[in-house]
Write a protein that holds these residues in place. Structure first.
Motif, PDB file in Angstrom:
ATOM      1  N   ARG A  52       0.859  -1.165   0.024  1.00  0.00           N
ATOM      2  CA  ARG A  52      -0.234   0.191   0.339  1.00  0.00           C
ATOM      3  C   ARG A  52       0.975   1.428   0.179  1.00  0.00           C
ATOM      4  O   ARG A  52       0.523   1.863  -0.292  1.00  0.00           O
ATOM      5  CB  ARG A  52      -0.866  -0.103   1.409  1.00  0.00           C
ATOM      6  N   CYS A  53       1.632   1.250   0.882  1.00  0.00           N
ATOM      7  CA  CYS A  53       3.025   2.244   0.865  1.00  0.00           C
ATOM      8  C   CYS A  53       3.090   2.537  -0.336  1.00  0.00           C
ATOM      9  O   CYS A  53       3.527   3.642  -1.490  1.00  0.00           O
ATOM     10  CB  CYS A  53       4.025   2.148   1.665  1.00  0.00           C
ATOM     11  N   VAL A  54       3.916   1.616  -1.666  1.00  0.00           N
ATOM     12  CA  VAL A  54       4.177   1.697  -2.394  1.00  0.00           C
ATOM     13  C   VAL A  54       3.873   2.160  -3.610  1.00  0.00           C
ATOM     14  O   VAL A  54       4.517   3.699  -4.224  1.00  0.00           O
ATOM     15  CB  VAL A  54       5.565   0.273  -2.487  1.00  0.00           C
ATOM     16  N   VAL A  55       2.145   1.781  -3.295  1.00  0.00           N
ATOM     17  CA  VAL A  55       1.145   2.709  -4.761  1.00  0.00           C
ATOM     18  C   VAL A  55       1.306   3.596  -4.434  1.00  0.00           C
ATOM     19  O   VAL A  55       1.069   4.400  -5.383  1.00  0.00           O
ATOM     20  CB  VAL A  55       0.310   1.537  -4.327  1.00  0.00           C
ATOM     21  N   GLN A  56       1.211   3.756  -2.811  1.00  0.00           N
ATOM     22  CA  GLN A  56       0.225   5.175  -2.332  1.00  0.00           C
ATOM     23  C   GLN A  56       1.094   6.763  -3.002  1.00  0.00           C
ATOM     24  O   GLN A  56       1.247   7.886  -3.359  1.00  0.00           O
ATOM     25  CB  GLN A  56      -0.331   5.244  -1.003  1.00  0.00           C
ATOM     26  N   SER A  57       2.735   6.067  -2.143  1.00  0.00           N
ATOM     27  CA  SER A  57       3.999   7.197  -2.922  1.00  0.00           C
ATOM     28  C   SER A  57       4.579   7.355  -4.182  1.00  0.00           C
ATOM     29  O   SER A  57       5.706   7.842  -4.736  1.00  0.00           O
ATOM     30  CB  SER A  57       4.613   6.829  -1.895  1.00  0.00           C
ATOM     31  N   ILE A  93       0.217  -5.324  -4.542  1.00  0.00           N
ATOM     32  CA  ILE A  93       0.290  -4.297  -5.388  1.00  0.00           C
ATOM     33  C   ILE A  93      -0.696  -4.026  -6.553  1.00  0.00           C
ATOM     34  O   ILE A  93      -0.825  -2.618  -6.382  1.00  0.00           O
ATOM     35  CB  ILE A  93       2.119  -4.815  -5.889  1.00  0.00           C
ATOM     36  N   GLU A  94      -0.955  -5.459  -7.074  1.00  0.00           N
ATOM     37  CA  GLU A  94      -1.362  -5.089  -8.067  1.00  0.00           C
ATOM     38  C   GLU A  94      -3.127  -4.358  -7.786  1.00  0.00           C
ATOM     39  O   GLU A  94      -3.698  -3.513  -8.198  1.00  0.00           O
ATOM     40  CB  GLU A  94      -1.385  -6.244  -8.891  1.00  0.00           C
ATOM     41  N   TYR A  95      -3.759  -5.054  -6.433  1.00  0.00           N
ATOM     42  CA  TYR A  95      -4.628  -4.508  -5.826  1.00  0.00           C
ATOM     43  C   TYR A  95      -4.705  -3.302  -5.421  1.00  0.00           C
ATOM     44  O   TYR A  95      -6.147  -2.192  -5.702  1.00  0.00           O
ATOM     45  CB  TYR A  95      -5.018  -5.983  -4.901  1.00  0.00           C
ATOM     46  N   PHE A  96      -4.077  -2.376  -5.269  1.00  0.00           N
ATOM     47  CA  PHE A  96      -3.602  -1.623  -4.599  1.00  0.00           C
ATOM     48  C   PHE A  96      -4.356  -0.346  -5.801  1.00  0.00           C
ATOM     49  O   PHE A  96      -4.279   0.757  -5.658  1.00  0.00           O
ATOM     50  CB  PHE A  96      -2.751  -1.048  -3.624  1.00  0.00           C
ATOM     51  N   GLY A  97      -2.687  -1.440  -6.696  1.00  0.00           N
ATOM     52  CA  GLY A  97      -2.913  -0.172  -8.455  1.00  0.00           C
ATOM     53  C   GLY A  97      -4.352  -0.053  -9.231  1.00  0.00           C
ATOM     54  O   GLY A  97      -4.534   1.003  -9.154  1.00  0.00           O
ATOM     55  N   CYS A 179       2.586   5.051   5.714  1.00  0.00           N
ATOM     56  CA  CYS A 179       1.627   4.097   5.940  1.00  0.00           C
ATOM     57  C   CYS A 179       1.128   3.309   6.538  1.00  0.00           C
ATOM     58  O   CYS A 179       1.826   2.041   6.339  1.00  0.00           O
ATOM     59  CB  CYS A 179       0.280   3.921   4.771  1.00  0.00           C
ATOM     60  N   LEU A 180       1.147   3.218   8.130  1.00  0.00           N
ATOM     61  CA  LEU A 180       0.507   2.218   8.672  1.00  0.00           C
ATOM     62  C   LEU A 180      -0.425   2.028   9.322  1.00  0.00           C
ATOM     63  O   LEU A 180      -0.996   1.172  10.694  1.00  0.00           O
ATOM     64  CB  LEU A 180       2.019   1.912  10.021  1.00  0.00           C
ATOM     65  N   GLY A 181      -1.812   2.197   8.381  1.00  0.00           N
ATOM     66  CA  GLY A 181      -2.934   1.719   9.272  1.00  0.00           C
ATOM     67  C   GLY A 181      -3.210   0.514   8.880  1.00  0.00           C
ATOM     68  O   GLY A 181      -2.529  -0.655   8.018  1.00  0.00           O
ATOM     69  N   ASP A 182      -4.867   0.270   9.975  1.00  0.00           N
ATOM     70  CA  ASP A 182      -4.892  -1.235   9.369  1.00  0.00           C
ATOM     71  C   ASP A 182      -5.271  -1.558   8.470  1.00  0.00           C
ATOM     72  O   ASP A 182      -6.141  -0.319   7.913  1.00  0.00           O
ATOM     73  CB  ASP A 182      -5.927  -1.083  10.929  1.00  0.00           C
TER      74      ASP A 182
END
Ligand SMILES: [Zn+2]
Length: 197
Positions: A52-57, A93-97, A179-182
């Motif tokens: 999630r962090c990689v995708v969001q940033s 990664i694909e999902y968050f993408g 990004c460390l949320g649940d």
């Protein structure tokens, strides 16, 4: 993670010492099962957060289209590849993408570590050579960084962008704890269901 893995190993040993068919063996097996569950949860947790962090940033994420199954067959790579839970990470990664509208591209892994990301010449190196040193253009970088630049370049080419590779790369490092949320347990990417019992 490493700590739970050691605990897992100990539990496995304890189980194998118990007599077949005994109550103690059943108890030891239950304990081992719980330890397995713990490790697999930690693995998933790490994959989800990092992905999630990689995708969001980033605006684009390019990664190697690794054939994990073949690599696990290679004894030297097996541990780190299954450890990294690469396919799990990749699914997220694909999902968050898709969720965040970020382009994710799998590129063929051939020559990503051997090619010089600066001039394109092939610079042969074994797995133990950790630094890329190009005798042709003089570019020196960590082996993984050189590979990452090649992967990004391939990804950008596939996506039809023009090379801003170095810029993008510099921004990646050190951002994994942003990004460390649940995570919502329902937001699971497609894939096999893990045996949780
Ligand atoms: Zn070079």
């Amino acid at each position: 993670m490493r700590k739970s893995e050691r605990a897992l190993k100990r539990a496995q040993k304890r189980l194998s010492r118990k007599q077949l068919g005994s109550k103690n063996r059943i108890k030891a097996r239950e304990k081992l099962g719980r330890k397995h569950l713990r490790v697999s949860r930690q693995r998933k947790d790490f994959a989800v957060k990092t992905a999630r962090c990689v995708v969001q940033s980033n605006d684009l994420v390019a990664y190697e289209d690794l054939k994990v199954r073949n690599m696990v067959k290679n004894q030297h790579l097996a541990k780190s590849i299954s450890d990294a839970s690469w396919s799990l990470f990749r699914q997220w990664i694909e999902y968050f993408g898709k969720v965040f509208g970020v382009v994710t591209i799998a590129v063929p892994p051939q020559y990503t570590s051997q090619n010089c990301s600066s001039c394109g010449e092939i610079v042969k190196k074994t797995l133990s050579t950790r630094t890329h040193q190009c005798p042709y253009c003089g570019y020196v970088a960590d082996r993984d960084k050189n590979a990452a630049r090649n992967i990004l370049e391939l990804g950008l080419r596939t996506a039809g962008h023009v090379g801003t590779s170095s810029l993008v790369l510099e921004n990646v490092s050190g951002q994994t704890d942003l990004c460390l949320g649940d995570e919502n347990p329902l937001s699971k990417p497609t894939g096999r269901k893990r045996n949780s019992k």
